[in-house]
Design a protein around this motif. Structure first.
Motif, PDB file in Angstrom:
ATOM      1  N   GLU A 186       0.839  -1.200   0.000  1.00 49.29           N
ATOM      2  CA  GLU A 186       0.000   0.000   0.000  1.00 49.29           C
ATOM      3  C   GLU A 186       0.872   1.247   0.000  1.00 49.29           C
ATOM      4  O   GLU A 186       1.893   1.286   0.701  1.00 49.29           O
ATOM      5  N   GLU A 220      -9.366   2.735  -8.382  1.00 47.28           N
ATOM      6  CA  GLU A 220      -8.975   2.467  -7.000  1.00 47.28           C
ATOM      7  C   GLU A 220      -9.524   1.099  -6.598  1.00 47.28           C
ATOM      8  O   GLU A 220     -10.725   0.853  -6.701  1.00 47.28           O
ATOM      9  N   GLN A 263     -10.074  -1.559  -3.620  1.00 44.22           N
ATOM     10  CA  GLN A 263     -10.095  -1.724  -2.176  1.00 44.22           C
ATOM     11  C   GLN A 263     -10.482  -3.169  -1.910  1.00 44.22           C
ATOM     12  O   GLN A 263     -11.416  -3.679  -2.546  1.00 44.22           O
ATOM     13  N   THR A 312      -8.116  -4.303   5.730  1.00 43.33           N
ATOM     14  CA  THR A 312      -8.491  -3.758   4.421  1.00 43.33           C
ATOM     15  C   THR A 312      -7.228  -3.172   3.796  1.00 43.33           C
ATOM     16  O   THR A 312      -6.261  -2.864   4.504  1.00 43.33           O
ATOM     17  N   THR A 354      -5.885  -0.659   0.109  1.00 37.32           N
ATOM     18  CA  THR A 354      -6.289   0.138  -1.054  1.00 37.32           C
ATOM     19  C   THR A 354      -5.084   0.343  -1.973  1.00 37.32           C
ATOM     20  O   THR A 354      -3.990   0.653  -1.493  1.00 37.32           O
TER      21      THR A 354
END
Ligand SMILES: O=C([O-])CC(=O)C(=O)O
Ligand SMILES: [Mg+2]
Length: 226
Positions: free
Chosen positions: A57, A206, A208, A216, A218
């Motif tokens: 990330e 994007e 996710q 989580t 992204t």
């Protein structure tokens, strides 16, 4: 760097820095095998990604310049904590240190061409940034790895939602099966296959993804000049 500093950087919670193998299982969910018109396998389908495929990330997923159909595949990753060969299923979970949420980014057009020519999938599956990974999740936090819900959204729209209870081959089975052919080492990662709902992503999208109650992550998709 002193020895103690070197050892402190070699922490399993940063397994992606170790340079170890990424062993991927394909077609481990019947509904995904069917959506790509593949037969439901009677034995695990295996392929590899190199450690240079990892992306974390904060860094983008880079569209391969030679593909115009990059797909997301959300998967549960199993991080090996203790190496071994010919591991019996009954001992398999002792070799697991934890988990990570992973994406098996796939250049589907390239894979289709490889499949039709009977060629390996390397350029479809193993390019730089083809393996986005979440933080490490210690196994104590996942009491039932065979019953974990995974999801993935593109630009806030749900595309994949699945549960590891739908896997054809269980985690202990996969650890044991793989270790009959390929010696597992501490820091290796096993990608356990994707549930249905794979689809194309575009520049600027994007992504996710999450595991209910655990993590989580992204990522954005970018194109780099070639
Ligand atoms: O490319 C494929 O469909 C095989 C695969 O990785 C999966 O099922 O997760
Ligand atoms: Mg996959």
């Amino acid at each position: 760097m002193g020895l103690s500093a070197q050892m402190s950087t070699r922490n399993i919670s940063r397994f992606w820095e170790w340079g170890r193998k990424i062993i991927c299982v394909g077609r481990n969910y019947a509904e995904h095998a069917k959506e790509l018109k593949n037969a439901v396998p009677t034995e695990p389908v295996l392929f590899l990604k190199p450690p240079s495929a990892y992306v974390r990330e904060g860094s983008p997923i880079v569209l391969p310049f030679y593909s115009s159909n990059l797909h997301h595949e959300v998967e549960l990753g199993v991080v090996i904590g203790k190496g071994g060969a010919a591991i019996p299923q009954s001992a398999a979970m002792e070799h697991v240190a934890g988990y990570a949420l992973c994406l098996d980014m796939t250049a589907r057009d390239v894979q289709d061409e490889c499949k039709s020519k009977g060629l390996p999938w390397t350029l479809a599956k193993a390019f730089d940034t083809s393996c986005p990974v979440s933080e490490f999740i210690p196994k104590e936090r996942v009491p039932e790895p065979g019953n974990v819900k995974l999801w993935l959204k593109v630009n806030s729209q749900l595309r994949q939602s699945g549960c590891t209870s739908d896997m054809i081959f269980s985690i202990p089975y996969l650890v044991s099966y793989i270790s009959d052919f390929i010696t597992l080492e501490e820091g290796d990662l096993i990608l356990t296959g994707t549930p249905k709902g794979v689809s194309a992503v575009q520049e600027q999208d994007e992504l996710q993804a999450g595991i209910d109650g655990l993590v989580t992550m992204t990522f954005t998709v970018e194109r780099k000049d070639h």
